[in-house]
Design a protein around this motif. Structure first.
Motif, short mmCIF file in Angstrom:
data_model
loop_
_atom_site.label_atom_id
_atom_site.label_comp_id
_atom_site.label_asym_id
_atom_site.label_seq_id
_atom_site.Cartn_x
_atom_site.Cartn_y
_atom_site.Cartn_z
N LYS A 3 -19.01 8.44 -4.27
CA LYS A 3 -19.61 7.94 -3.29
C LYS A 3 -21.05 8.20 -2.98
O LYS A 3 -21.94 7.40 -2.63
CB LYS A 3 -18.85 8.16 -1.85
CG LYS A 3 -17.53 7.71 -1.58
CD LYS A 3 -16.98 8.00 -0.08
CE LYS A 3 -17.85 7.48 0.91
NZ LYS A 3 -17.05 7.61 2.12
N ASN A 48 -22.14 4.95 -3.02
CA ASN A 48 -21.86 4.60 -1.62
C ASN A 48 -20.52 3.82 -1.19
O ASN A 48 -20.33 3.15 -0.36
CB ASN A 48 -22.97 3.55 -0.81
CG ASN A 48 -22.96 3.81 0.52
OD1 ASN A 48 -22.58 5.00 1.12
ND2 ASN A 48 -23.38 2.90 1.21
N LEU A 49 -19.51 3.68 -2.42
CA LEU A 49 -18.23 3.23 -2.08
C LEU A 49 -17.41 4.16 -2.69
O LEU A 49 -17.55 4.98 -3.50
CB LEU A 49 -18.17 2.05 -3.14
CG LEU A 49 -19.14 0.72 -2.72
CD1 LEU A 49 -19.17 0.01 -3.70
CD2 LEU A 49 -18.59 0.20 -1.46
N THR A 50 -16.02 4.09 -2.36
CA THR A 50 -14.84 5.00 -2.82
C THR A 50 -14.46 4.29 -4.12
O THR A 50 -14.78 3.15 -4.53
CB THR A 50 -13.71 4.72 -1.88
OG1 THR A 50 -13.02 3.59 -1.72
CG2 THR A 50 -14.08 5.38 -0.36
#
Length: 277
Positions: A259, A263-265
């Motif tokens: 992340k 900025n994402l799983t």
């Protein structure tokens, strides 16, 4: 640099899944600067689609030269990124890009490439007297664009230096180890002090050797993630395999670092950017 040889270490291409998924994506990898340890570069081309939109770029430790080849062709130089970046793409436009795998392969042009970290500069600002954008837009094939750019880059960008570059060899070792090498051990092999190695690397890149190592590990994790099966019942096993292969402490460490750069799983990233949808 005895014990610091890199000639047999394979170089893996940086991955940008959001671009690979664009219409008519093409890429080509070749050595463009034979004077440096990491002299390869990626040439790529894609179409933007019918609507103007923002698209994601993830950290890959590289600088990009990206050209929009519409009626008024323009170029931008994107510095290395330490976190995700969204670039705005015009509608119905073809883009051509050049990604040298090492900033150490390019002349400084009065600019420290590390100073472009997390930022960008207009191509015309650095090359006000060059009309390569128009030539690229008029070229009919991907190969023609590559040849045009190689002629330009050889004349204006190529850095001729000794092949024993400390920074270049450090890059090759880190990439060959997929971001899992111990920095202390690598510096020992170089014959220089650890402090000297770290300082020289940061001078060139604008960020630390450890951060470079982490980005390469992240890139390898992305590659493994997108190459894995999309079956929902295998998500836990996929995560475990990536954690094990990339030496993360545990699942929370893996997700937290993923992340940090995207900025994402990992699960969300795979759902959006899986190349084999």
């Amino acid at each position: 640099m005895e014990g610091f040889e890199t000639d047999t270490i394979p170089i893996i291409s940086p991955l940008q899944p959001a671009l690979i998924n664009k219409p008519n994506y093409q890429e080509h990898t070749q050595t463009w600067n034979g004077h440096v340890p990491k002299g390869e570069a990626l040439f790529y081309q894609f179409d933007s689609g019918e609507e103007e939109h923002a698209t994601l770029l993830i950290p890959d430790a590289c600088v990009d030269f990206l050209f929009s080849l519409g009626p008024s062709p323009k170029g931008v130089i994107l510095g290395s990124r330490l976190k995700e970046t969204h670039i705005q793409l015009k509608a119905n436009t073809r883009y051509f890009g050049f990604k040298p795998y090492s900033v150490d392969s390019m002349r400084s042009l009065g600019l420290n490439w590390g100073s472009l970290l997390n930022s960008e500069v207009s191509f015309s600002q650095l090359f006000p007297q060059v009309n390569i954008e128009k030539q690229l837009a008029e070229a009919r094939t991907f190969k023609e664009k590559i040849n045009l750019w190689l002629a330009f880059a050889t004349k204006f960008l190529l850095k001729s230096t000794e092949a024993n570059s400390l920074v270049g060899k450090s890059e090759v070792l880190i990439c060959g180890a997929k971001g899992l090498i111990k920095i202390e051990r690598m510096c020992q092999l170089s014959g220089y002090t650890e402090r000297h190695c770290r300082q020289k690397f940061k001078e060139v890149h604008g960020f630390t050797m450890k951060k470079y190592n982490d980005i390469i590990r992240f890139q390898n994790s992305v590659r493994l993630l997108l190459a894995s099966s999309t079956s929902a019942d295998r998500d836990s096993q996929i995560t475990f395999d990536i954690i094990f292969a990339n030496d993360y402490y545990d699942q929370s460490h893996f997700i937290r670092e993923f992340k940090t750069f995207s900025n994402l799983t990992p699960t969300h990233f795979k759902r959006i950017y899986s190349i084999d949808k």
